[in-house]
Design an enzyme around this catalytic site. Structure first.
Site, mmCIF file in Angstrom:
data_model
loop_
_atom_site.group_PDB
_atom_site.id
_atom_site.type_symbol
_atom_site.label_atom_id
_atom_site.label_comp_id
_atom_site.label_asym_id
_atom_site.label_seq_id
_atom_site.Cartn_x
_atom_site.Cartn_y
_atom_site.Cartn_z
ATOM 1 N N ASP A 221 0.807 -1.221 0.000
ATOM 2 C CA ASP A 221 0.000 0.000 0.000
ATOM 3 C C ASP A 221 0.836 1.266 0.000
ATOM 4 O O ASP A 221 0.642 2.174 0.815
ATOM 5 C CB ASP A 221 -0.960 0.004 1.199
ATOM 6 C CG ASP A 221 -2.082 1.036 1.054
ATOM 7 O OD1 ASP A 221 -2.314 1.504 -0.083
ATOM 8 O OD2 ASP A 221 -2.715 1.375 2.068
ATOM 9 N N GLU B 137 2.263 -2.684 -5.101
ATOM 10 C CA GLU B 137 2.045 -1.283 -4.699
ATOM 11 C C GLU B 137 3.282 -0.698 -4.016
ATOM 12 O O GLU B 137 3.198 -0.024 -2.998
ATOM 13 C CB GLU B 137 0.799 -1.129 -3.829
ATOM 14 C CG GLU B 137 -0.465 -0.975 -4.646
ATOM 15 C CD GLU B 137 -1.664 -0.477 -3.853
ATOM 16 O OE1 GLU B 137 -1.501 0.353 -2.929
ATOM 17 O OE2 GLU B 137 -2.776 -0.912 -4.160
ATOM 18 N N ASP C 213 -1.198 -9.634 -5.429
ATOM 19 C CA ASP C 213 -2.542 -9.100 -5.216
ATOM 20 C C ASP C 213 -3.300 -9.313 -6.512
ATOM 21 O O ASP C 213 -3.256 -8.486 -7.421
ATOM 22 C CB ASP C 213 -2.456 -7.611 -4.853
ATOM 23 C CG ASP C 213 -3.833 -6.974 -4.697
ATOM 24 O OD1 ASP C 213 -4.840 -7.714 -4.759
ATOM 25 O OD2 ASP C 213 -3.895 -5.745 -4.517
#
Length: 315
Positions: free
Chosen positions: A6, A36, A149
């Site tokens: 993230d 990310e 992901d």
């Protein structure tokens, strides 16, 4: 390990990235597949993880986030790598492929951050097909791991006929523990503030395995979630995703095994007994509906994800 860390959330980014680094070090991870990653988080990773070679998936994304694969220098050898673009992606996504050997096992390691949000299911399934085909077509002398992901819903996988023959889901292979099922869980993880009615839980982050030609080299023995504790002085989790950590035994031709990863099979059993009731801080069993944890369970029965944030596509 595979973890969406993230980097798009700039709040407490350095502290949260250091928490990811602390987990990698504490778990003695040989291979980390990250999604990310942004320039600021990559800088912290390179500064702190000097024992690892970091292969970046590039900054092809117009949003400036990308993937990376980390290889422990003591236990791995890098042969080569490539990035495979998804030309029809509207989010700049790609597939990072690394050929390496890990503790003497020739491996192809792949990671991707597949197209986000429910409305992009068609493109996501197309991207997944590219990854699965690369797994099937990889040299039979190499064991293949593909994780990341994947933003995948079980119904989407079912709609393409499931996994191809010879490719297995490591979570399923290690017993489908319900405690390690949901990696995107806004009942338990409040990093991304949402209205209560939009809370959901899904198994977005997955790890697939294709063995080399017989005899097999790796035996999956344990699968768990990481990142369940809040970062001190920040009161947030390292990421809005839980990370996934898989442990394997390396099989010899005689059937004997030695650990690949932090735990041997025996140690994994002991860890499972200790962690079966592990929950993140401040969570309660009443926070979410109970799940069966069976392979056939359907996380799509959970409440709707709701509309995506306006500024950027988010899982």
């Amino acid at each position: 390990m595979s973890w969406n860390i993230d980097g798009l959330d700039t709040a407490n980014l350095k502290q949260r990235t250091r928490a990811v680094i602390n987990t990698i070090k504490a778990e003695k991870v040989e291979v980390a597949l990250l999604q990310e990653v942004v320039a600021d988080s990559e800088s912290v990773l390179r500064e702190s993880l000097t024992d690892y070679k970091i292969i970046s998936g590039g900054t092809s994304s117009k949003e400036g986030y990308y993937t990376a694969i980390l290889l422990h220098k003591q236990h791995t050898h890098l042969d080569d790598f490539e990035t495979v673009p998804y030309f029809s992606s509207t989010m700049g996504r790609n597939l990072l492929v690394v050929n390496s050997s890990v503790k003497g096992v020739p491996m192809t390691l792949m990671t991707s951050h597949l197209e986000s949000t429910k409305s992009h299911a068609g493109e996501r399934k197309r991207q997944l097909g590219i990854g699965l085909n690369r797994m099937k077509d990889a040299s039979t002398e190499r064991t293949v791991l593909f994780g990341g992901d994947l933003n995948l819903r079980d119904k989407e996988l079912e709609s393409i006929g499931g996994l191809p023959e010879g490719i297995v889901d490591v979570w399923e292979e290690t017993g489908s523990r319900k405690e390690a099922r949901y990696t995107w869980d806004t009942y338990r993880n409040d990093n991304l503030a949402t209205d209560g009615k939009w809370r959901t839980r899904l198994r977005f982050d997955r790890l697939y395995l294709r063995q080399c030609s017989p005899p097999a080299k790796l035996k999956p023995v344990y699968f768990e979630l990481v990142g369940l504790q809040r970062v001190p002085d920040v009161n947030r989790f390292p990421s809005d995703h839980w990370g996934i950590l898989a442990h394997f035994d390396i099989l010899s031709g005689s059937g004997d095994s030695r650990p690949f990863g932090a735990l041997s099979a025996k140690e994994a059993e002991e860890s499972q007994a200790k962690s079966s009731s592990l929950r993140p801080e401040n969570s309660k069993s009443s926070d979410a509906p109970a799940s069966s944890g069976k392979k056939s369970g359907n996380p799509e029965a959970q409440p709707s994800e709701g509309p995506p944030p306006a500024k950027r596509p988010k899982d």
